[in-house]
Design a protein around this motif. Sequence first.
Motif, PDB file in Angstrom:
ATOM      1  N   THR A   1      11.490  30.289  30.921  1.00 39.76           N
ATOM      2  CA  THR A   1      10.611  31.052  30.307  1.00 39.76           C
ATOM      3  C   THR A   1       9.491  30.463  29.640  1.00 39.76           C
ATOM      4  OG1 THR A   1      11.911  31.934  28.706  1.00 39.76           O
ATOM      5  CG2 THR A   1      12.084  33.046  30.476  1.00 39.76           C
TER       6      THR A   1
ATOM      7  N   VAL B   1      12.634  38.795  33.336  1.00 35.17           N
ATOM      8  CA  VAL B   1      13.336  38.610  32.363  1.00 35.17           C
ATOM      9  C   VAL B   1      14.149  39.618  31.498  1.00 35.17           C
ATOM     10  CG1 VAL B   1      13.732  36.730  30.673  1.00 35.17           C
ATOM     11  CG2 VAL B   1      11.798  36.520  31.931  1.00 35.17           C
TER      12      VAL B   1
ATOM     13  N   LYS C   1       3.179  55.480  14.665  1.00 37.20           N
ATOM     14  CA  LYS C   1       4.518  55.991  14.435  1.00 37.20           C
ATOM     15  C   LYS C   1       5.256  55.603  13.317  1.00 37.20           C
ATOM     16  CE  LYS C   1       5.202  57.200  18.948  1.00 37.20           C
ATOM     17  NZ  LYS C   1       5.985  57.896  19.930  1.00 37.20           N
TER      18      LYS C   1
ATOM     19  N   ARG D   1       9.263  37.397  22.968  1.00 29.79           N
ATOM     20  CA  ARG D   1       9.394  36.817  24.159  1.00 29.79           C
ATOM     21  C   ARG D   1       8.640  37.476  25.337  1.00 29.79           C
ATOM     22  NH1 ARG D   1      15.152  33.815  24.357  1.00 29.79           N
ATOM     23  NH2 ARG D   1      15.033  32.395  22.623  1.00 29.79           N
ATOM     24  N   ILE D   2       8.771  38.858  25.157  1.00 27.70           N
ATOM     25  CA  ILE D   2       8.187  39.434  26.373  1.00 27.70           C
ATOM     26  C   ILE D   2       6.581  39.331  26.420  1.00 27.70           C
ATOM     27  CG2 ILE D   2       7.416  41.963  26.833  1.00 27.70           C
ATOM     28  CD1 ILE D   2      10.418  41.079  27.572  1.00 27.70           C
TER      29      ILE D   2
ATOM     30  N   LEU E   1       9.323  29.267  26.479  1.00 28.46           N
ATOM     31  CA  LEU E   1       9.284  29.402  25.320  1.00 28.46           C
ATOM     32  C   LEU E   1       9.314  28.024  24.803  1.00 28.46           C
ATOM     33  CD1 LEU E   1       9.247  31.777  23.047  1.00 28.46           C
ATOM     34  CD2 LEU E   1      11.649  31.177  22.838  1.00 28.46           C
TER      35      LEU E   1
ATOM     36  N   ARG F   1      12.229  47.353  33.620  1.00 33.34           N
ATOM     37  CA  ARG F   1      11.147  47.050  33.231  1.00 33.34           C
ATOM     38  C   ARG F   1      10.766  45.557  33.609  1.00 33.34           C
ATOM     39  NH1 ARG F   1      10.452  45.515  26.890  1.00 33.34           N
ATOM     40  NH2 ARG F   1      12.212  44.083  27.405  1.00 33.34           N
TER      41      ARG F   1
ATOM     42  N   PHE G   1      16.323  39.660  28.259  1.00 37.74           N
ATOM     43  CA  PHE G   1      16.968  38.698  27.171  1.00 37.74           C
ATOM     44  C   PHE G   1      18.220  39.141  26.774  1.00 37.74           C
ATOM     45  CE2 PHE G   1      12.419  37.553  27.094  1.00 37.74           C
ATOM     46  CZ  PHE G   1      12.692  36.280  27.343  1.00 37.74           C
TER      47      PHE G   1
ATOM     48  N   GLN H   1      19.005  39.815  23.510  1.00 41.74           N
ATOM     49  CA  GLN H   1      18.869  40.766  22.573  1.00 41.74           C
ATOM     50  C   GLN H   1      17.819  41.674  23.332  1.00 41.74           C
ATOM     51  OE1 GLN H   1      17.478  37.738  20.120  1.00 41.74           O
ATOM     52  NE2 GLN H   1      18.924  38.324  18.462  1.00 41.74           N
TER      53      GLN H   1
ATOM     54  N   ASP I   1      10.914  48.505  21.979  1.00 39.53           N
ATOM     55  CA  ASP I   1      10.383  48.802  21.080  1.00 39.53           C
ATOM     56  C   ASP I   1      10.982  50.184  20.672  1.00 39.53           C
ATOM     57  OD1 ASP I   1       8.787  49.444  18.643  1.00 39.53           O
ATOM     58  OD2 ASP I   1       7.250  48.306  19.457  1.00 39.53           O
TER      59      ASP I   1
ATOM     60  N   ARG J   1      -1.352  31.264  26.535  1.00 37.48           N
ATOM     61  CA  ARG J   1      -0.868  31.788  25.166  1.00 37.48           C
ATOM     62  C   ARG J   1      -1.885  31.959  24.044  1.00 37.48           C
ATOM     63  NH1 ARG J   1       4.833  29.385  23.949  1.00 37.48           N
ATOM     64  NH2 ARG J   1       5.302  30.447  25.914  1.00 37.48           N
TER      65      ARG J   1
ATOM     66  N   ASP K   1      10.723  52.473  18.492  1.00 36.92           N
ATOM     67  CA  ASP K   1       9.601  53.260  17.899  1.00 36.92           C
ATOM     68  C   ASP K   1       9.161  54.290  19.059  1.00 36.92           C
ATOM     69  OD1 ASP K   1      10.529  53.269  15.075  1.00 36.92           O
ATOM     70  OD2 ASP K   1       9.466  51.438  14.952  1.00 36.92           O
ATOM     71  N   LEU K   2       9.022  53.381  20.318  1.00 44.39           N
ATOM     72  CA  LEU K   2       8.030  53.872  21.342  1.00 44.39           C
ATOM     73  C   LEU K   2       9.041  54.546  22.274  1.00 44.39           C
ATOM     74  CD1 LEU K   2       5.685  51.300  22.002  1.00 44.39           C
ATOM     75  CD2 LEU K   2       5.565  53.043  20.256  1.00 44.39           C
TER      76      LEU K   2
ATOM     77  N   ARG L   1      -0.540  49.192  21.989  1.00 42.48           N
ATOM     78  CA  ARG L   1       0.915  49.216  21.454  1.00 42.48           C
ATOM     79  C   ARG L   1       0.663  48.856  20.053  1.00 42.48           C
ATOM     80  NH1 ARG L   1       4.368  44.612  20.281  1.00 42.48           N
ATOM     81  NH2 ARG L   1       6.568  45.347  20.424  1.00 42.48           N
TER      82      ARG L   1
ATOM     83  N   MET M   1      14.076  38.529  16.555  1.00 45.32           N
ATOM     84  CA  MET M   1      14.737  39.554  17.173  1.00 45.32           C
ATOM     85  C   MET M   1      14.428  39.432  18.781  1.00 45.32           C
ATOM     86  SD  MET M   1      16.140  41.541  15.111  1.00 45.32           S
ATOM     87  CE  MET M   1      16.321  40.369  13.586  1.00 45.32           C
ATOM     88  N   GLY M   2      13.711  38.671  19.130  1.00 42.50           N
ATOM     89  CA  GLY M   2      13.393  38.165  20.599  1.00 42.50           C
ATOM     90  C   GLY M   2      12.130  39.133  21.205  1.00 42.50           C
ATOM     91  N   SER M   3      11.602  40.248  20.656  1.00 43.10           N
ATOM     92  CA  SER M   3      10.913  41.054  21.357  1.00 43.10           C
ATOM     93  C   SER M   3       9.286  40.316  21.644  1.00 43.10           C
ATOM     94  CB  SER M   3      10.422  42.441  20.751  1.00 43.10           C
ATOM     95  OG  SER M   3      10.115  42.372  19.397  1.00 43.10           O
TER      96      SER M   3
ATOM     97  N   PRO N   1       3.919  25.669  23.095  1.00 43.57           N
ATOM     98  CA  PRO N   1       5.249  25.207  23.364  1.00 43.57           C
ATOM     99  C   PRO N   1       5.216  23.582  23.399  1.00 43.57           C
ATOM    100  CG  PRO N   1       4.315  26.178  25.436  1.00 43.57           C
ATOM    101  CD  PRO N   1       3.254  26.478  24.607  1.00 43.57           C
TER     102      PRO N   1
ATOM    103  N   VAL O   1       6.210  35.523  27.653  1.00 38.94           N
ATOM    104  CA  VAL O   1       6.377  35.120  29.212  1.00 38.94           C
ATOM    105  C   VAL O   1       5.370  36.062  30.058  1.00 38.94           C
ATOM    106  CG1 VAL O   1       8.899  34.762  28.896  1.00 38.94           C
ATOM    107  CG2 VAL O   1       8.111  37.184  29.379  1.00 38.94           C
TER     108      VAL O   1
ATOM    109  N   THR P   1      14.805  43.864  23.813  1.00 42.54           N
ATOM    110  CA  THR P   1      13.327  43.656  23.424  1.00 42.54           C
ATOM    111  C   THR P   1      12.473  44.852  23.669  1.00 42.54           C
ATOM    112  OG1 THR P   1      13.130  42.613  25.696  1.00 42.54           O
ATOM    113  CG2 THR P   1      13.433  40.906  23.982  1.00 42.54           C
TER     114      THR P   1
ATOM    115  N   SER Q   1      15.314  29.580  27.694  1.00 42.42           N
ATOM    116  CA  SER Q   1      13.959  29.370  26.727  1.00 42.42           C
ATOM    117  C   SER Q   1      13.104  28.361  27.650  1.00 42.42           C
ATOM    118  CB  SER Q   1      14.198  28.725  25.445  1.00 42.42           C
ATOM    119  OG  SER Q   1      14.891  29.767  24.819  1.00 42.42           O
TER     120      SER Q   1
END
Lengths: 244, 266
Positions: free
Chosen positions: A51, A81, B23, B98-99, A53, A148, A83, A85, A89, B107, A91-92, B16, B94-96, B256, B102, A87, A48
């Motif tokens: 990156t 990166v 969707k 973070r994409i 965060l 990716r 991660f 979990q 999407d 920000r 649905d896409l 997106r 959930m982490g997404s 941050p 980064v 990351t 973290s």
Amino acid sequence: MKTALSVKNINFSYGKKTALKNISFTINSGECTLLLGANGAGKSTLFSLITRLYDSRDGTISLCGFDIKKHSRQALMRLGVVFQQTTLDIDLTVLQNLRYHIALHGMSRKQGNLRIQEELERFNMYERRHEQVRQLNGGHKRRVEIARSLLHKPSLLLLDEPTVGLDVPSRKSIVEHVHQLATGNQIAVLWATHLIDEIYPDDSLLVLHQGEIKARGSINHILEKTQRQNISDAFYKLTTGESA
Amino acid sequence: MIILYFWRVMLGITNRELLRFLKQKERFISALVRPLIWLFVFAAGFRATLGLAIIPPYETYILYEVYIAPGLIGMIQLFNGMQSSLSMVYDREMGSMRILMVCPLPRWFLLICKLIAGTAVSILQVYVFLIIAWFYDIQAPEIGYLSIFPALILSGLMLGALGLLMSSLIKQLENFAGVMNFVIFPMFFMSTALYPLWKIKESSLLLYNLAHYNPFSQAVELIRFAWYGQFNQSAFIYTLVAFIIFMSAAIFGYNPSKGMMMKKGR
């Protein structure tokens, strides 16, 4: 050899709980470093911070010579990166997910499509680019995520336990791919894991325990230092202070 | 070159959000069903009991459904802002998220992109609502369908920024129910969405003051006037100032080195 990642004197805590204590290390281009640590060792916190965060109040983190706080844009451009979990999407489609990443890195559609094809072909996923991510299995999702992370040609690749929950063939395939990336493409890799069998003989190791670096160096160096025959026993000694 | 880069990022994030929205058919339907129930059931029921005097921008006596329609447009944008906020908290857990974080751009810019994307989604919903309302005989002058557009951008940005601010303050997804109870419902009910200010004043001076200074009321009034081709300057300034305040606070919250990110760890 060029330094891809430099971490100097980093401390970090969650409230009163210290997560990282005086962490310093460097990783060079083409070097694959495995960050070993049990759950709660501080691996994800370190990621973290790299990156951005979170920011650490003291110490510095630089990517390819760019300070992550002062020159965050130049630094983050060189970072890929994956991660812990997933990351993506769900649905896409695979392609839509990767195009989103292309846009986040300011690439043109034409250039982006070319890179998507190159990376998906490397992971044997190009034929599945129009499938919804929801339909992919865990191993394929991970492959897409690694593809990716490479689209913008990073100098440093961070992987936070990317093989957790995968079956043995999927794990083996990902471990092989990432090691090829480090040697073939001169990418520096920092791979957080607690799975000893993911280590290759030429890898560097960084053993993290309760927020402190307990050992750093080649496998031989760590075996010598701990007077043990294998990494599993060495890790046990470093993290418990006892003989296995 | 750098402008082109920023532009591509903004298009990518907006694209997106629109793809995700289209969707997720359930989200699209529920976003429309909510205001339509208010229009077809609630407003129809109250039509007989609520008498409305002639107030600007209306030039004649109007049905309650006509009065409530701009409030329901505001409701669509309010819920959409909170929905975006909810998805940001979810993405963060959930982490997404973070994409996005980064991505090598400031920000504040990424948050503004996210906000613009959310506003675009809300405007899409509003126009679908306006088409259905048209067939239900709730119609404004034709020019109103154009002049409402900039008003929807500003109100969408303001309510979206409030959602962003909420998402920077909320630590866990479970706490989101509190936002519904303590932010969305009071904001909606203590506003001019359902009743005009003079009507609220008749029953309670305190409620009148709360409704008057509620940024949601100002956004609804901005929309109401714009839909009839008129410009409500005070509502515009109030909504703009509220947007700047909410957005600045959200950017601080996502920094941050400061804000909530810093409270979580140091």
